[in-house]
Design a protein around this motif. Structure first.
Motif, PDB file in Angstrom:
ATOM      1  N   ASP A 203      96.530  68.376 -25.997  1.00 27.62           N
ATOM      2  CA  ASP A 203      96.807  67.397 -27.073  1.00 27.62           C
ATOM      3  C   ASP A 203      98.204  67.612 -27.657  1.00 27.62           C
ATOM      4  OD1 ASP A 203      94.347  66.303 -26.720  1.00 27.62           O
ATOM      5  OD2 ASP A 203      93.409  67.283 -28.449  1.00 27.62           O
ATOM      6  N   ILE A 204      98.568  68.878 -27.825  1.00 25.60           N
ATOM      7  CA  ILE A 204      99.902  69.189 -28.381  1.00 25.60           C
ATOM      8  C   ILE A 204     100.998  68.682 -27.427  1.00 25.60           C
ATOM      9  CG2 ILE A 204     101.490  71.087 -28.942  1.00 25.60           C
ATOM     10  CD1 ILE A 204      98.885  72.692 -29.770  1.00 25.60           C
ATOM     11  N   VAL A 205     100.793  68.930 -26.135  1.00 26.69           N
ATOM     12  CA  VAL A 205     101.803  68.512 -25.147  1.00 26.69           C
ATOM     13  C   VAL A 205     101.921  66.986 -25.134  1.00 26.69           C
ATOM     14  CG1 VAL A 205     102.359  68.460 -22.676  1.00 26.69           C
ATOM     15  CG2 VAL A 205     101.486  70.569 -23.710  1.00 26.69           C
ATOM     16  N   LEU A 206     100.769  66.300 -25.156  1.00 26.48           N
ATOM     17  CA  LEU A 206     100.805  64.827 -25.101  1.00 26.48           C
ATOM     18  C   LEU A 206     101.515  64.238 -26.314  1.00 26.48           C
ATOM     19  CD1 LEU A 206      97.281  63.894 -23.688  1.00 26.48           C
ATOM     20  CD2 LEU A 206      99.468  64.011 -22.500  1.00 26.48           C
ATOM     21  N   GLN A 207     101.200  64.771 -27.503  1.00 27.23           N
ATOM     22  CA  GLN A 207     101.843  64.244 -28.714  1.00 27.23           C
ATOM     23  C   GLN A 207     103.344  64.536 -28.690  1.00 27.23           C
ATOM     24  OE1 GLN A 207     100.824  62.162 -30.808  1.00 27.23           O
ATOM     25  NE2 GLN A 207     102.410  62.289 -32.382  1.00 27.23           N
ATOM     26  N   THR A 208     103.712  65.680 -28.112  1.00 30.10           N
ATOM     27  CA  THR A 208     105.133  66.046 -28.033  1.00 30.10           C
ATOM     28  C   THR A 208     105.879  65.109 -27.086  1.00 30.10           C
ATOM     29  OG1 THR A 208     104.495  68.324 -28.443  1.00 30.10           O
ATOM     30  CG2 THR A 208     106.718  67.978 -27.596  1.00 30.10           C
ATOM     31  N   ILE A 209     105.251  64.806 -25.956  1.00 29.46           N
ATOM     32  CA  ILE A 209     105.890  63.885 -24.994  1.00 29.46           C
ATOM     33  C   ILE A 209     106.014  62.485 -25.596  1.00 29.46           C
ATOM     34  CG2 ILE A 209     105.525  62.671 -22.813  1.00 29.46           C
ATOM     35  CD1 ILE A 209     104.405  65.158 -21.672  1.00 29.46           C
ATOM     36  N   LYS A 210     104.935  62.076 -26.284  1.00 23.90           N
ATOM     37  CA  LYS A 210     104.965  60.756 -26.930  1.00 23.90           C
ATOM     38  C   LYS A 210     106.111  60.698 -27.935  1.00 23.90           C
ATOM     39  CE  LYS A 210     101.576  58.000 -29.421  1.00 23.90           C
ATOM     40  NZ  LYS A 210     100.224  58.108 -29.971  1.00 23.90           N
ATOM     41  N   GLY A 211     106.247  61.773 -28.722  1.00 23.46           N
ATOM     42  CA  GLY A 211     107.322  61.839 -29.716  1.00 23.46           C
ATOM     43  C   GLY A 211     108.684  61.788 -29.061  1.00 23.46           C
ATOM     44  N   ALA A 212     108.843  62.526 -27.962  1.00 22.20           N
ATOM     45  CA  ALA A 212     110.142  62.544 -27.269  1.00 22.20           C
ATOM     46  C   ALA A 212     110.477  61.147 -26.747  1.00 22.20           C
ATOM     47  CB  ALA A 212     110.099  63.551 -26.119  1.00 22.20           C
TER      48      ALA A 212
END
Ligand SMILES: NC(=O)c1ccc[n+]([C@@H]2O[C@H](COP(=O)([O-])OP(=O)(O)OC[C@H]3O[C@@H](n4cnc5c(N)ncnc54)[C@H](OP(=O)(O)O)[C@@H]3O)[C@@H](O)[C@H]2O)c1
Length: 263
Positions: A203-212
């Motif tokens: 979940d952390i990785v997905l939200q980070t990619i979405k943010g990027a």
């Protein structure tokens, strides 16, 4: 209202169908589908999609007819449906990698005329309305091309490209979905090693990619400009980035892309 036919509802045809059904532009009654194994069709029939085991019945229905079968089956399916297609009314869209325009032109030409025919490559994110789709013209007018773009735009973004760029588009966006998933998997495994449970790390990785992605889409900035903002001199991020590059991160991505356009 534009009507669609989708011939072949496997991984990609099924994803396209899902994407069109969830869009505001199409409802189930606007779409017909066909597939040899009818077990795939039953759930869509329940939703009101016209379903057929016979490709010819599905093909006559749509204003835009998508052929979404494996590349080596395109010619035989074309032969099967060609005499029920109406070149005056319908636009044919072949969703298949690796076919040549000359090849396809020779299959669709009739009395020396080439009906409106396009190649298209969406990616599987079309199922959730977030495809990066490419189209290239084999034959047809600007109006026919715009119609195809409008249909794909209902489930993501669409770029019209020259035939020579089509393979590169496939590498970046269609294969790219798998490459992005690999980054998610790698970062998730790293997150677990650092102490998060796998689901939380993902979940952390997905939200980070979405943010990027949002940062770049909203600012239009080059990725390096955003990287500069988070790399304090002598800090943690630059150490991490340099360690990744030492392991060949950028080179591995470019080599992967280069290899995925070799037919
Ligand atoms: N998957 C991707 O990410 C992706 C991305 C871009 C482009 N594409 C392109 O999309 C095309 C389809 O790939 P896919 O991954 O969706 O393959 P797939 O999962 O194998 O789906 C192909 C579908 O075609 C059906 N089919 C087989 N013979 C047929 C026939 N004679 N008439 C009608 N339907 C028939 C199959 O039915 P049965 O299983 O019942 O036999 C299956 O449902 C390929 O040309 C590929 O290059 C795929």
């Amino acid at each position: 209202m534009i009507k669609l036919s989708i011939i072949g509802v496997g991984a990609m045809g099924g994803a396209m169908l899902e994407g069109f059904l969830r869009s505001d532009s199409f409802s189930a009654s606007d779409i017909s589908i066909s597939n040899p194994h009818t077990d795939r069709l039953a759930p869509y029939a329940e939703q009101g999609v016209q379903v057929y085991a016979d490709n010819r019945k599905a093909a006559v229905w749509g204003d835009v007819v998508f052929l979404v079968v494996k590349p080596w089956l395109v010619e035989s399916v074309m032969e099967e449906i060609s005499d029920v297609l109406d070149a005056e009314r319908q636009v044919l869209v072949i969703v298949a990698a690796g076919l040549k325009a000359e090849q396809v032109r020779s299959w669709v030409e009739y009395n020396g005329k080439c009906p409106a025919t396009f190649f298209a490559l969406p990616n599987t994110a079309i199922a959730v309305g977030a495809s990066m789709s490419f189209i290239t013209r084999v034959c047809g007018t600007d109006e026919a091309e715009q119609l195809v773009i409008n249909v794909f735009n209902a489930a993501g973004e669409t770029m019209s490209v020259e035939a020579r760029q089509f393979g590169a588009g496939m590498a970046l966006a269609s294969c790219g979905i798998a490459y992005a998933m690999r980054y998610v998997r790698a970062a998730t495994e790293g997150g677990v090693e650092l102490g998060f449970k796998a689901d939380a790390a993902k979940d952390i990785v997905l939200q980070t990619i979405k943010g990027a992605a949002l940062l770049l889409q909203k600012s239009g900035a080059n990725p390096e400009a955003e990287i500069d903002k988070v790399t304090t001199p002598g800090g943690f991020t630059i150490r991490g980035l340099n360690a990744m590059e030492k392991e060949g991160f950028t080179n591995a991505v470019i080599e992967g892309l280069r290899n995925s356009v070799k037919f």
